[in-house]
Design a protein around this motif. Structure first.
Motif, PDB file in Angstrom:
ATOM      1  N   LEU A 137      68.405 -45.308  36.129  1.00 30.21           N
ATOM      2  CA  LEU A 137      68.253 -44.349  37.165  1.00 30.21           C
ATOM      3  C   LEU A 137      68.232 -43.249  36.270  1.00 30.21           C
ATOM      4  N   VAL A 138      69.079 -43.023  35.161  1.00 30.60           N
ATOM      5  CA  VAL A 138      69.154 -41.420  34.573  1.00 30.60           C
ATOM      6  C   VAL A 138      67.898 -41.557  33.895  1.00 30.60           C
ATOM      7  N   ASN A 139      67.503 -42.693  32.952  1.00 32.46           N
ATOM      8  CA  ASN A 139      66.352 -42.516  31.985  1.00 32.46           C
ATOM      9  C   ASN A 139      64.989 -42.319  32.514  1.00 32.46           C
ATOM     10  N   VAL A 140      64.941 -43.275  33.699  1.00 28.22           N
ATOM     11  CA  VAL A 140      63.707 -43.154  34.536  1.00 28.22           C
ATOM     12  C   VAL A 140      63.524 -41.758  34.980  1.00 28.22           C
ATOM     13  N   ASN A 141      64.615 -40.989  35.549  1.00 29.13           N
ATOM     14  CA  ASN A 141      64.445 -39.658  36.107  1.00 29.13           C
ATOM     15  C   ASN A 141      64.463 -38.523  35.090  1.00 29.13           C
ATOM     16  N   GLY A 142      64.842 -38.737  33.902  1.00 27.26           N
ATOM     17  CA  GLY A 142      65.033 -37.832  32.987  1.00 27.26           C
ATOM     18  C   GLY A 142      63.932 -36.912  32.769  1.00 27.26           C
ATOM     19  N   ASN A 143      63.934 -35.720  32.846  1.00 28.26           N
ATOM     20  CA  ASN A 143      62.784 -34.734  32.804  1.00 28.26           C
ATOM     21  C   ASN A 143      62.581 -34.331  31.412  1.00 28.26           C
ATOM     22  N   LYS A 144      61.402 -33.386  31.222  1.00 27.70           N
ATOM     23  CA  LYS A 144      60.999 -33.127  29.873  1.00 27.70           C
ATOM     24  C   LYS A 144      62.369 -32.240  29.312  1.00 27.70           C
ATOM     25  N   ALA A 145      63.156 -31.509  29.828  1.00 26.16           N
ATOM     26  CA  ALA A 145      64.234 -30.862  29.208  1.00 26.16           C
ATOM     27  C   ALA A 145      65.119 -31.901  28.822  1.00 26.16           C
ATOM     28  N   TYR A 146      65.347 -33.133  29.523  1.00 26.51           N
ATOM     29  CA  TYR A 146      66.500 -34.055  29.249  1.00 26.51           C
ATOM     30  C   TYR A 146      65.904 -34.727  28.059  1.00 26.51           C
ATOM     31  N   TRP A 147      64.788 -35.134  27.996  1.00 23.40           N
ATOM     32  CA  TRP A 147      64.278 -35.861  26.631  1.00 23.40           C
ATOM     33  C   TRP A 147      64.223 -34.801  25.271  1.00 23.40           C
ATOM     34  N   GLY A 148      63.844 -33.308  25.658  1.00 27.52           N
ATOM     35  CA  GLY A 148      63.861 -32.461  24.672  1.00 27.52           C
ATOM     36  C   GLY A 148      64.895 -32.291  23.841  1.00 27.52           C
ATOM     37  N   HIS A 149      66.189 -32.294  25.038  1.00 27.65           N
ATOM     38  CA  HIS A 149      67.662 -32.256  24.434  1.00 27.65           C
ATOM     39  C   HIS A 149      67.795 -33.182  23.543  1.00 27.65           C
ATOM     40  N   ILE A 150      67.368 -34.489  23.758  1.00 30.79           N
ATOM     41  CA  ILE A 150      67.748 -35.638  22.874  1.00 30.79           C
ATOM     42  C   ILE A 150      66.921 -35.531  21.466  1.00 30.79           C
ATOM     43  N   PHE A 151      65.566 -35.363  21.439  1.00 29.54           N
ATOM     44  CA  PHE A 151      64.760 -35.484  20.282  1.00 29.54           C
ATOM     45  C   PHE A 151      64.540 -34.030  19.526  1.00 29.54           C
ATOM     46  N   ASN A 152      65.120 -32.971  20.249  1.00 27.32           N
ATOM     47  CA  ASN A 152      65.014 -31.758  19.420  1.00 27.32           C
ATOM     48  C   ASN A 152      66.003 -30.891  20.167  1.00 27.32           C
ATOM     49  N   THR A 153      67.313 -31.055  19.916  1.00 24.22           N
ATOM     50  CA  THR A 153      68.432 -30.570  20.494  1.00 24.22           C
ATOM     51  C   THR A 153      68.311 -28.843  20.439  1.00 24.22           C
ATOM     52  N   PRO A 154      68.393 -28.267  21.370  1.00 21.25           N
ATOM     53  CA  PRO A 154      68.072 -26.770  21.108  1.00 21.25           C
ATOM     54  C   PRO A 154      69.467 -26.303  20.710  1.00 21.25           C
ATOM     55  N   GLY A 155      69.404 -25.213  19.854  1.00 24.56           N
ATOM     56  CA  GLY A 155      70.734 -24.620  19.425  1.00 24.56           C
ATOM     57  C   GLY A 155      71.483 -25.185  18.142  1.00 24.56           C
ATOM     58  N   VAL A 156      70.527 -26.342  17.456  1.00 21.99           N
ATOM     59  CA  VAL A 156      71.216 -26.948  16.207  1.00 21.99           C
ATOM     60  C   VAL A 156      70.326 -26.426  15.090  1.00 21.99           C
ATOM     61  N   PRO A 157      71.029 -26.275  14.014  1.00 20.08           N
ATOM     62  CA  PRO A 157      70.045 -25.926  12.824  1.00 20.08           C
ATOM     63  C   PRO A 157      69.122 -27.072  12.479  1.00 20.08           C
ATOM     64  N   TRP A 158      68.126 -26.715  11.885  1.00 23.41           N
ATOM     65  CA  TRP A 158      66.894 -27.557  11.605  1.00 23.41           C
ATOM     66  C   TRP A 158      67.338 -28.636  10.644  1.00 23.41           C
ATOM     67  N   TRP A 159      68.172 -28.422   9.667  1.00 26.82           N
ATOM     68  CA  TRP A 159      68.504 -29.446   8.688  1.00 26.82           C
ATOM     69  C   TRP A 159      69.186 -30.716   9.221  1.00 26.82           C
ATOM     70  N   LEU A 160      69.517 -30.493  10.605  1.00 30.69           N
ATOM     71  CA  LEU A 160      70.403 -31.591  11.238  1.00 30.69           C
ATOM     72  C   LEU A 160      69.264 -32.681  11.830  1.00 30.69           C
ATOM     73  N   LYS A 161      68.108 -31.953  11.944  1.00 27.68           N
ATOM     74  CA  LYS A 161      66.990 -32.886  12.646  1.00 27.68           C
ATOM     75  C   LYS A 161      66.089 -33.276  11.525  1.00 27.68           C
ATOM     76  N   LEU A 162      65.746 -32.458  10.424  1.00 27.44           N
ATOM     77  CA  LEU A 162      64.727 -33.064   9.548  1.00 27.44           C
ATOM     78  C   LEU A 162      65.549 -32.985   7.956  1.00 27.44           C
ATOM     79  N   PRO A 163      65.048 -33.603   6.960  1.00 32.41           N
ATOM     80  CA  PRO A 163      64.520 -34.928   7.192  1.00 32.41           C
ATOM     81  C   PRO A 163      65.169 -35.859   7.756  1.00 32.41           C
ATOM     82  N   ILE A 164      66.405 -35.990   7.757  1.00 31.66           N
ATOM     83  CA  ILE A 164      67.326 -37.001   8.354  1.00 31.66           C
ATOM     84  C   ILE A 164      67.407 -36.593   9.720  1.00 31.66           C
ATOM     85  N   PRO A 165      67.097 -37.292  10.755  1.00 30.12           N
ATOM     86  CA  PRO A 165      67.325 -36.964  12.021  1.00 30.12           C
ATOM     87  C   PRO A 165      68.763 -37.246  12.701  1.00 30.12           C
ATOM     88  N   ILE A 166      69.672 -36.311  12.337  1.00 31.12           N
ATOM     89  CA  ILE A 166      71.073 -36.895  12.691  1.00 31.12           C
ATOM     90  C   ILE A 166      71.313 -36.552  14.023  1.00 31.12           C
TER      91      ILE A 166
END
Lengths: 164, 345
Positions: B225-254
């Protein structure tokens, strides 16, 4: 550990039965219950709102009534005051008219009295004159020996005059 | 006021007495399952009581043998009674190429593999719970039809506050404005766990909600239910967490990895919490009852029965709290998935 390992059969039955219960209850229980609760909540809200409106209306009506009553009272007072003023005026007018009439009557009476007095005096004068003449005539006609008899004679005549 | 209090006290004492008697009754149960002649093994007794089994043992002399349903690729579906695994003297015997050990059916030929869809004690309890739920809540729903727009009556007045509590205190605040779509699921979830927990406390009942198979399925449904109903903001939060320095996402996606793990740890915490809370409660109760047989003493028996009575009340409380917590966290996770983020963090 044996305790932690999930049985495939139980998982299967759990999934099937939970979903069956879910769909059954959603159709037979949750949807009707939720809509009934919603309707009832709306009805209660409506009733409260209506009660408030009714209360406001009653208050408004009361205020209106109060206003009307006050106006009526004021009008009544005005009418009574006017009436009293008119009455007073009439009274005053009547009074002044009466006094004028009374004055006039008094004047008339005085004038009449004066006239009467004048007439009476004239009459008395005439009477005195004629009496004097009569007395003198009678004195002259009778032979009078002394003063005493003359005097009694005069008295006698005067007495006659008073009788008149 | 005083009278009401006295009546309540009386009721409370009556329930207390009932649970006390039930607990005493459980002694004979536990003693029997300890086995005659054998040394009493408290660990074995407890494991036996909290595990699933293919027969429903109420007390000695009253055992309900439940149907066994097996599927294997070579033999297809097989259905037979679990009574076949017991001989004339109640000893465990092999049947039709299967042996029965520690509540599991194992094929004698090690090359074969089977799937066990048997109506076990837990499955039977599951059926009972489901039937009870449908009966109770259709009765409640009938109440709403009968007493439309008036106050609740009878069974309806018992469940209405709970239903409204689930809706207004669990679902609405955690999911937000889109709560209505999820209310039926949350209500089913709450009452299923609650009924299952409470029924599990009855003597002789199965440990349904303290079984990982059950909690895994419930957590899985919430996960879906959670993942089927997850909206853009939810997935965005997971794959491109806002408010986190870029080097935590690239090149190693910690951060994405951490967030991705988070998707699975959430339902995992759900399934583990319910399983642990209910099973632990049963273990505590059974351990206290088991003391009597370890000490072979009536005095300990009476003492532990009193303690068990108190623990039973705590377990009723735990049953309710766990139903609340599971539903609350499920709502919270769904709420996080459907919320419109305004990026305030």
């Amino acid at each position: 550990m044996d305790l932690l390992a999930p049985g495939v059969g139980l998982m299967f039955w759990q999934l099937v039965i939970f979903l069956v219960v879910f769909f059954l209850l959603r159709a037979l229980a949750w949807k009707p219950i939720m809509s009934s609760l919603k309707t009832r909540d709306a009805m209660i809200d409506d009733s409260i709102k209506q009660a408030e409106t009714a209360r406001d209306e009653v208050a408004q009506m009361k205020a209106d009534n109060e206003y009307l009553l006050q106006e009526a009272r004021a009008e009544r007072d005005k009418i009574v005051n006017d009436a009293l003023a008119v009455a007073n005026k009439i009274k005053e007018e009547a009074k002044s008219e009466t006094s004028v009439i009374a004055d006039k009557m008094l004047q008339d009476a005085k004038a009449t009295i004066q006239n009467e007095k004048k007439a009476a005096l004239t009459e008395v004068k005439d009477l005195v004159g004629s009496l004097s003449l009569e007395i003198a005539e009678k004195v002259m006609r009778e032979k009078l020996s002394d003063d005493a008899s003359q005097k009694s004679l005069v008295d006698k005549f005067l007495k006659d005059v008073k009788v008149n | 006021m005083k009278k009401i209090f006295r009546n309540n006290m009386l009721k409370f004492l009556k329930i207390n007495l009932l649970i006390f008697l039930v607990t005493l009754f459980n002694f004979s149960n536990a003693k029997a399952s300890g086995g005659e002649g054998k040394e009493f093994n408290i660990g074995e007794m407890i494991t036996h009581h909290i595990s699933d089994s293919h027969e429903w043992h109420f007390f000695d002399g009253a055992t309900l043998y439940l149907p066994v349903i097996l599927y294997s690729s070579d033999r297809g579906i097989e259905v037979f009674s679990s009574a076949n695994f017991y001989g004339d003297h109640h000893e465990v015997v092999d049947y039709n190429g299967y042996k029965y050990e520690h509540g599991h059916i194992v094929p004698l030929e090690s090359s074969r593999s089977i799937l066990d869809f048997s109506i076990t004690k837990n499955v039977a309890t599951l059926f009972l719970t489901a039937i009870l739920m449908v009966l109770v809540f259709t009765a409640v729903a009938r109440g709403y039809k009968k007493n439309a727009n008036t106050g609740p009556r009878g069974i309806q007045s018992f469940f209405e506050p709970i239903i409204v509590f689930v809706r207004d205190e669990i679902v609405k605040p955690n999911i937000g404005p889109k709560y209505e779509k999820f209310t039926p699921y949350m209500l089913t979830l709450f009452f299923f766990i609650w009924f299952g927990n409470i029924l599990g406390l009855l003597p002789g009942a199965a440990n349904l909600t303290g079984n990982t198979a059950v909690t895994i399925v419930l957590a899985l449904l919430t996960f879906i239910l959670v993942n089927v109903n997850g909206n853009k903001a939810y997935w965005g939060h997971i794959f491109n967490t806002p408010g986190v320095p870029w080097w935590l996402k690239l090149p190693i996606p910690i951060m994405p990895v951490v967030e991705l793990i988070g998707i699975f740890t959430k339902p995992f915490s759900l399934l583990l919490r319910l399983f642990v809370a209910i099973t632990a409660g049963h273990i505590v109760l059974l351990s206290l009852i088991g003391l009597t047989f370890l000490f072979h003493s009536w005095a300990v028996g009476i003492g532990s029965a009193l303690v068990v009575t108190v623990i039973n009340f705590i377990e009723i409380l735990v049953a309710t709290i766990q139903a609340y917590v599971f539903t609350m966290f499920s709502s919270l996770y769904i709420g996080m998935a459907v919320a419109d983020h305004h990026d305030d963090h």
